[in-house]
Design an enzyme around this catalytic site. Structure first.
Site, PDB file in Angstrom:
ATOM      1  CG  LEU A   1      44.690  82.380  96.636  1.00  0.00           C
ATOM      2  CD1 LEU A   1      43.626  82.492  97.638  1.00  0.00           C
ATOM      3  CD2 LEU A   1      45.734  83.004  97.156  1.00  0.00           C
TER       4      LEU A   1
ATOM      5  CG  LEU B   1      44.335  72.711  84.458  1.00  0.00           C
ATOM      6  CD1 LEU B   1      44.989  72.382  83.069  1.00  0.00           C
ATOM      7  CD2 LEU B   1      43.959  74.208  84.773  1.00  0.00           C
ATOM      8  N   GLY B   2      43.810  69.673  87.250  1.00  0.00           N
ATOM      9  CA  GLY B   2      44.528  69.088  88.305  1.00  0.00           C
ATOM     10  C   GLY B   2      45.241  69.998  89.191  1.00  0.00           C
ATOM     11  CB  VAL B   3      45.733  73.489  89.639  1.00  0.00           C
ATOM     12  CG1 VAL B   3      46.713  73.299  88.132  1.00  0.00           C
ATOM     13  CG2 VAL B   3      44.694  74.054  88.896  1.00  0.00           C
TER      14      VAL B   3
ATOM     15  CG  ASP C   1      21.097  73.991  89.700  1.00  0.00           C
ATOM     16  OD1 ASP C   1      20.550  72.749  90.022  1.00  0.00           O
ATOM     17  OD2 ASP C   1      20.307  74.948  89.732  1.00  0.00           O
TER      18      ASP C   1
ATOM     19  CG  ASN D   1      11.175  83.063  86.435  1.00  0.00           C
ATOM     20  OD1 ASN D   1      11.057  83.841  87.114  1.00  0.00           O
ATOM     21  ND2 ASN D   1      11.170  82.845  85.057  1.00  0.00           N
ATOM     22  CB  SER D   2      14.495  77.319  89.159  1.00  0.00           C
ATOM     23  OG  SER D   2      14.989  78.088  89.947  1.00  0.00           O
TER      24      SER D   2
ATOM     25  CG  HIS E   1      17.291  73.837  92.207  1.00  0.00           C
ATOM     26  ND1 HIS E   1      18.122  74.702  91.280  1.00  0.00           N
ATOM     27  CD2 HIS E   1      16.237  74.638  92.075  1.00  0.00           C
ATOM     28  CE1 HIS E   1      17.562  75.888  90.964  1.00  0.00           C
ATOM     29  NE2 HIS E   1      16.448  75.851  91.479  1.00  0.00           N
TER      30      HIS E   1
END
Length: 510
Positions: free
Chosen positions: A311, A306-308, A170, A250-251, A140
């Protein structure tokens, strides 16, 4: 309710950032270099250590770390000639992006758009990571720039080349043409501990070479900033949280241990005002290092999946919303619950099932989604990971081969990319009704325009209309792929913005 659930329940496909393993190391401070092939994208020999609580020892440690770090932290000035009527990624990140003109956040956005061409639209920080001029920063910080100026701590200025960026973490990599520069070593961020002394070094609020001290207050934080406000499609958030004071500007700066070794890249603050209120967040050095290694070697980030679909059981609100929508009775707790699988899923092929709870990846305990993302952050497509899970109260494990989004298990370079991947956008046909209403004979709408891509550099964003490529009308993504396949040279793009204005701009085919 559905929109709320959508925000709270990201069924994320787990991304993997990885990098090339390189050989050799140079210590800049206190060691000489030799003439052989050397890699500067390496972990330093000393691991993270605690600063002594004795007042004198603490002061000595901070002074040493500050003297080591300050010369290697730079100011990055972002110049943008095109005034945009849309909120840019810099606007979305203005909580922690520098303001060269002063004023509040709303004033910053207005003044950024009114800045003359010889004034930067924004300023951030960066860290020199090799003596030949490679600099790591945030995505950014460099977003939307048509010129990037790097200013060293000794006030010497350079125009930088943007080597590559990764919105999903980022992170960005820049290069200036210079030799013998001071630089920082990467420390192993896996070794840091909560309570450990750290220093944040950057250029906040226009104050160059500012050093602040604090402790690591938490690890593995996911704050939803990259996917929620940035351009990340598969964000990886596992931030180091610190109470070292961090402010806008600071970024991209350094978070270091008391040896002066790099343990993180400062990226964000948690604030209701846009200024420091006690919590800062840094990308861990292990993850950042893999990104720049990939960009440097391959030109693109090697990302495995990983392909999942999942939740996060540690998030009570997510679990409650999921139970309400799907009439389930899943209990909150530790781990990641598998709700489904993506296409070409290595996890599904390895025997994982819906309802499994992932508890560990290799030797890395999984308590939440941030842990799951970070646990495979050093892997590539084709790498194998041991996945431990709980199924109906019984423990099990399986070996999963990670894949890319197309199902491949090998690394790729820029030459292997499709046309749309090279130029950084996808396209959808316009309806005939739309063409008739607006008097167009051809056109496609843009979607998923990648930050920093060739299309973005010429001012194209999502939902613009591309009418012609190299003077030829286009009506589908296949038309664009056909015109630019194996094409080398300058590309001419005729497009229409959201106000109906027609532009013709171009770029060199990457």
């Amino acid at each position: 309710m559905k929109s709320t659930l959508k925000k709270l329940l990201p069924f994320a496909v787990v991304g993997v950032i990885s990098g090339a393993t390189t050989v050799g190391a140079i210590q800049y401070f206190g060691h000489g270099s030799n003439s052989g092939d050397q890699s500067y994208f390496t972990t330093s020999a000393p691991t993270a250590t605690f600063a002594g609580m004795n007042t004198g020892a603490t002061g000595d440690d901070f002074v040493k770390a500050a003297k080591t770090t300050v010369p290697a932290v730079v100011t990055i000035k972002n110049y943008q000639s095109r005034t945009s009527n849309r909120a840019s990624e810099q606007d979305l990140f203005d909580y922690f992006f520098g303001d060269p003109f002063g004023g509040g956040r709303g004033q910053q956005r207005q003044k950024q758009q009114q800045a003359p061409d010889n004034m930067p639209s924004g300023m951030g920080s960066g860290v020199i990571i090799s003596p030949d001029g490679y600099i790591i920063s945030n995505n950014h910080v460099v977003a939307g720039a048509n010129k990037l100026e790097v200013v060293l701590s000794n006030k010497k200025s350079y125009i930088a080349t943007l080597v590559g960026t990764d919105p999903n973490t980022d992170i960005s990599l820049l290069k200036i043409e210079e030799k013998g520069l001071p630089y920082l070593n990467f420390a192993n961020s896996d070794n840091i501990e909560v309570g450990q002394w750290v220093l944040a070094v950057g250029n906040p609020l226009g104050l160059n070479s500012t050093v602040t001290a604090g402790i690591v207050s938490a690890k593995g934080r996911g704050i939803g900033i990259l996917g929620g406000q940035g351009k990340a499609t598969n964000p990886i958030e596992s931030f180091i949280q610190t109470d070292a004071a961090i402010n806008p500007g600071n970024s991209g700066g350094a978070l270091v241990n008391t040896n002066g070794d790099l343990i993180g890249i400062n990226s964000a603050i948690q604030s209701t005002t846009g200024y420091y209120q006690g919590y800062g967040f840094a990308v861990p050095s292990n993850l950042a290092r893999k990104i720049v290694e990939d960009i440097k070697k391959f030109g693109i980030v090697q990302r495995g999946f990983l392909g999942v679909q999942s939740l996060d059981l540690s998030n009570d609100q997510q679990v409650a919303m999921y139970n309400q929508k799907f009439k389930t009775n899943i209990k909150s707790g530790s781990g990641v619950y598998v709700t489904g699988f993506g296409d070409n899923s290595g996890a599904e092929d390895a025997g994982l099932k819906k309802g499994d709870i992932i508890t560990k990846i290799d030797n890395y305990d999984i308590s939440d989604f941030a842990d799951l993302s970070m646990s495979i952050g050093s892997k590539r497509p084709g790498d194998k990971v041991q996945v431990f899970y709980s199924r109906n109260g019984k423990e099990g494990s399986t070996t999963v081969t990670l894949r890319d989004q197309k199902g491949g298990t090998s690394t790729r370079t820029k030459a292997d990319l499709s046309v749309t991947e090279k130029i950084g956008a996808e396209f959808e046909p316009l309806s005939e009704r739309f063409k008739t209403d607006y008097g167009l004979t051809s056109g496609v709408t843009t979607k998923n325009v990648a930050e920093g891509s060739e299309m973005a550099k010429i001012g194209i964003v999502d939902n613009y209309i591309i009418v012609e490529i190299n003077g030829k009308p286009v009506n589908s993504q296949k038309d664009i792929e056909r015109i630019l396949d194996k094409y080398q040279g300058n590309v001419q793009v005729k497009f229409v913005d959201e106000y109906g204005r027609i532009y013709t701009k171009g770029f060199k085919m990457p």
